[in-house]
Structures are given as C-alpha cells and as structure tokens.
Motif scaffolding. Structure first.
Motif, PDB file in Angstrom:
ATOM      1  N   CYS A 114       0.852  -1.192   0.000  1.00  0.00           N
ATOM      2  CA  CYS A 114       0.000   0.000   0.000  1.00  0.00           C
ATOM      3  C   CYS A 114       0.885   1.239   0.000  1.00  0.00           C
ATOM      4  O   CYS A 114       1.725   1.409   0.887  1.00  0.00           O
ATOM      5  N   VAL A 115       0.697   2.091  -1.013  1.00  0.00           N
ATOM      6  CA  VAL A 115       1.449   3.340  -1.092  1.00  0.00           C
ATOM      7  C   VAL A 115       0.781   4.346  -0.166  1.00  0.00           C
ATOM      8  O   VAL A 115      -0.427   4.575  -0.249  1.00  0.00           O
ATOM      9  N   VAL A 116       1.575   4.920   0.746  1.00  0.00           N
ATOM     10  CA  VAL A 116       1.088   5.935   1.670  1.00  0.00           C
ATOM     11  C   VAL A 116       2.051   7.114   1.651  1.00  0.00           C
ATOM     12  O   VAL A 116       3.199   6.993   1.217  1.00  0.00           O
ATOM     13  N   ASP A 117       1.575   8.256   2.135  1.00  0.00           N
ATOM     14  CA  ASP A 117       2.396   9.466   2.107  1.00  0.00           C
ATOM     15  C   ASP A 117       3.464   9.492   3.187  1.00  0.00           C
ATOM     16  O   ASP A 117       4.424  10.247   3.085  1.00  0.00           O
ATOM     17  N   GLY A 118       3.318   8.711   4.215  1.00  0.00           N
ATOM     18  CA  GLY A 118       4.319   8.645   5.265  1.00  0.00           C
ATOM     19  C   GLY A 118       3.843   7.809   6.427  1.00  0.00           C
ATOM     20  O   GLY A 118       2.641   7.685   6.677  1.00  0.00           O
ATOM     21  N   VAL A 119       4.792   7.211   7.144  1.00  0.00           N
ATOM     22  CA  VAL A 119       4.493   6.441   8.342  1.00  0.00           C
ATOM     23  C   VAL A 119       4.501   7.401   9.516  1.00  0.00           C
ATOM     24  O   VAL A 119       5.324   8.311   9.588  1.00  0.00           O
ATOM     25  N   SER A 120       3.577   7.201  10.450  1.00  0.00           N
ATOM     26  CA  SER A 120       3.432   8.150  11.532  1.00  0.00           C
ATOM     27  C   SER A 120       3.921   7.612  12.869  1.00  0.00           C
ATOM     28  O   SER A 120       4.896   8.111  13.408  1.00  0.00           O
TER      29      SER A 120
END
Length: 178
Positions: A114-120
C-alpha cells in the motif's frame, strides 16, 4: 544513508518507549498518513516498510493498482491508497513509502503493498475506545474501515484489511476507476 532511510528509521519505536508499550493494554497499530488523514492497521499485519519504488505496471488493472513488486521472489500487488480512496493527487516525495501488509484469505497469507504518504507512529488502542464511523461522513467506504479512535486528540481511521486488500472488488463502486 539516504534521506528516505533516515525518515523510516526515525519512525521506529524508541527502545525507551517499548517498555511503555508492553505495559499498555489493547492492540498495537501502525499509523500512517494518506493525504491529510491518519489511518492505522494492526501492527501484526505489517510485513515491512519499503522506500518508494515504481512497481511494474499491469495493463488493464484498476486505476488504484499501481503494479507489482518482486519481494524476494514473491510477486506483490501494490495499491495507492490515495487513488483507492479518491483523494486529490499528491506527488511522491521522500516520505512516500510502500507498506507491505499481510492478509489471511482462504486459509493462506497474501501480501499486498500500500502506497502511503508517510508512516506516523505505533500506538495501542483498547477495543472499547474504537467507535463506528458515522455514515456518509467521507468518501471512504465504511466497508474498508473497522472504526475510528482518538489518539493524542487526532481521529485515526482503522482499516479493515480483509476488505481493503481484496482484489475481488474490481466492480465495487470505490475502485477508483475513471
């Protein structure tokens, strides 16, 4: 060390906080950013976090399927959650990552990126603190969510991986086609 690897390493749980996590109750979740929203998945479903790389394109696939990656001999489909949830487009940046998730279906484990904008962050949530999403509150189909919880005064949407990662939903209205 690349900037991306520094970003990913900076997201890891600090050993000083690991003891705190062990004493908390509830399930652990990995949170990540998609657009301006915070989502989370059960940490046990996370296989690995990879720096952004262009997957191999698959012709005639739904718009949200970016392609496939070869992960140590295993072909892994990759979906872009921004497209899947019909968010406005964002450019891939140094914080964009692919989270490799493990989903059990049909008695076997399947991997999906899954492409996400960033890990938090990684945090614990007690089950009794998870609330249902009110109907018609967003463009994210409730079929893909397990609920919402508040963590540090931020609403976090918990994703239902069994439904989200199913490739059988190509005809579902929220496929991102168009």
């Amino acid at each position: 060390m690349s900037e991306m690897m520094q970003v990913i390493e900076s997201q890891e749980v600090d050993p000083a906080n690991a003891e705190v996590l062990e004493h908390e109750t509830g399930s652990q979740y990995l949170s990540f950013i998609v657009g301006d929203e915070v989502f989370a998945v059960d940490i046990l479903s996370v296989q690995e976090i990879r720096a952004w790389e262009h997957p191999t394109y698959l012709p005639n696939s739904p718009r949200y399927v970016k392609g496939v990656l070869n992960l140590r001999g295993t072909i892994v489909p990759v979906i872009d959650l921004r497209v899947r949830f019909d968010f406005k487009r964002h450019e891939y940046s140094e914080t964009t990552v692919i989270i490799i998730l493990k989903n059990s279906a049909g008695g076997r484990d399947r991997l999906m990126g899954c492409v996400v904008d960033g890990v938090s962050d990684v945090f614990n949530i007690d089950e009794e603190k998870i609330r249902e999403l009110p109907g018609n509150t967003s463009n994210i189909d409730n079929y893909f969510t397990e609920g919402v919880a508040t963590v540090n005064d931020v609403a976090v949407t918990l994703l239902n991986l069994r439904n989200l990662l199913s490739l059988d939903l190509i005809e579902h209205p929220f496929t991102g086609r168009g």
